[in-house]
Scaffold this motif. Sequence first.
Motif, PDB file in Angstrom:
ATOM      1  N   ASP A 102       0.837  -1.203   0.000  1.00 25.15           N
ATOM      2  CA  ASP A 102       0.000   0.000   0.000  1.00 25.15           C
ATOM      3  C   ASP A 102       0.874   1.257   0.000  1.00 25.15           C
ATOM      4  O   ASP A 102       1.999   1.250   0.530  1.00 25.15           O
ATOM      5  CB  ASP A 102      -0.847   0.034   1.293  1.00 25.15           C
ATOM      6  N   ASP A 163     -10.693  -3.873  -2.003  1.00 27.93           N
ATOM      7  CA  ASP A 163      -9.961  -5.033  -2.527  1.00 27.93           C
ATOM      8  C   ASP A 163      -9.770  -6.132  -1.476  1.00 27.93           C
ATOM      9  O   ASP A 163      -9.741  -7.309  -1.804  1.00 27.93           O
ATOM     10  CB  ASP A 163      -8.582  -4.592  -3.046  1.00 27.93           C
ATOM     11  N   GLN A 164      -9.637  -5.727  -0.206  1.00 27.98           N
ATOM     12  CA  GLN A 164      -9.332  -6.730   0.823  1.00 27.98           C
ATOM     13  C   GLN A 164     -10.457  -7.764   0.952  1.00 27.98           C
ATOM     14  O   GLN A 164     -10.191  -8.951   1.099  1.00 27.98           O
ATOM     15  CB  GLN A 164      -9.077  -6.056   2.162  1.00 27.98           C
TER      16      GLN A 164
HETATM   17  C1  GLC Z   1      -7.807  -2.649   4.340  1.00 19.53           C
HETATM   18  C2  GLC Z   1      -6.408  -2.666   3.793  1.00 19.53           C
HETATM   19  C3  GLC Z   1      -6.293  -1.933   2.513  1.00 19.53           C
HETATM   20  C4  GLC Z   1      -7.472  -2.222   1.630  1.00 19.53           C
HETATM   21  C5  GLC Z   1      -8.773  -1.821   2.312  1.00 19.53           C
HETATM   22  C6  GLC Z   1     -10.016  -2.024   1.460  1.00 19.53           C
HETATM   23  O1  GLC Z   1      -7.974  -2.201   5.598  1.00 19.53           O
HETATM   24  O2  GLC Z   1      -5.435  -2.168   4.692  1.00 19.53           O
HETATM   25  O3  GLC Z   1      -5.081  -2.280   1.924  1.00 19.53           O
HETATM   26  O4  GLC Z   1      -7.319  -1.515   0.418  1.00 19.53           O
HETATM   27  O5  GLC Z   1      -8.894  -2.536   3.504  1.00 19.53           O
HETATM   28  O6  GLC Z   1     -10.360  -3.364   1.254  1.00 19.53           O
END
Ligand code: GLC
Length: 333
Positions: A102, A163-164
């Motif tokens: 990130d 994305d997570q």
């Molecule tokens: C999270 C992650 C990040 C991601 C976000 C959205 O907390 O740290 O990298 O983009 O969630 O999913």
Amino acid sequence: MTDQAFVTLATTDSYAKGVMVLGKSLRNHNTSRKLVALIGPHVSETSRAVLHKLYDEVRLVDVLDSGDTAHLALMKRPDLGVTFTKLHCWSLTHYSKCVFMDADTLVLANVDELFDREELSAAPDPGWPDCFNSGVFVFRPSEDTYSKLLQYCTEHGSFDGGDQGVLNSFFRGWATEDIGKHLPFIYNMSSIALYTYLPAFKQYGSNAKVVHFLGKTKPWSYTYDPKKRALKGSVEEASSHPSFLLEWWSIYSSCVVPMLHHEHGDQPFYSGCAGSSGCDEETLPPLVPAALPAPPLSSAERKQRWEQGQADYMGIDAFANIEKKLTAFLKRW
Ligand code: GLC
Ligand code: UDP
Ligand code: MN
């Protein structure tokens, strides 16, 4: 190692600041891998010029947005729909293996050993440790995976709107199948660890190799006084340890700001920063956190801050105080 790369992403000039500091921190720790920055069309020419100096490849990508306001609202981060753009990293098929990081991560030591790991390796998320945090992960670019991921997004969306969520659903075996894919927390030490498990931070924090400034407030959200080498305002409110924030600002003010000046001729990104060319890290005085006394808070205000992840860990919420309170409480029973 020309077929392996660290990859990061910025869709805005603010996140581009993070990308610049991250790139410089990887170079400072002598990485032998290529550096790739994915950028969105809104990143300015000035930022792009600096990114070209720090990165081997700066690649323009379309911004992908989940548009999933309902799930994003649950995270209180309506801005994170665009993190779907991260998925473009699987299209970098001229590399055999990559490590995504990130824009709000900072490298504190060489982490090239991450390339010994396989897809999909990542560290546990501090909020839900059976999910991995997608701020740092090892992956293999592949047209096949790329199209399957995009397809998956279209069909199922993401449980967190970013994305997570989608990556955890797609790589759903991560939690149980192969411990080798669990990166130690020191490769993605979220600043959140400070207030969720301070004793562990005190025990292991010095081993951290990557710090992740996870959450709404980013290092670039603060104001910095380059003369005092201190953060302005109340550092006690910081959701991350002041020394990591100062390390970020040290790189930003001494290396990135001069590059931005060189490209732009004035001070568009940061005013009041000394030094106009090159890196002058060596000659700067030692870092000092600006310890401004904060006004006393009511108990309700404190509770609210805790819940928002803004513990005053250097003051009233310090571990010693919590321990004292617990001991007093236990004695009563
Ligand atoms: C999270 C992650 C990040 C991601 C976000 C959205 O907390 O740290 O990298 O983009 O969630 O999913
Ligand atoms: N990102 C971006 N533009 C945005 C939001 C996010 O480029 O407007 C990218 C950037 O690389 C960022 C990552 O997506 O580090 C994940 O977002 P963030 O770090 O803010 O999420 P957090 O780790 O705080 O959950
Ligand atoms: Mn992040």
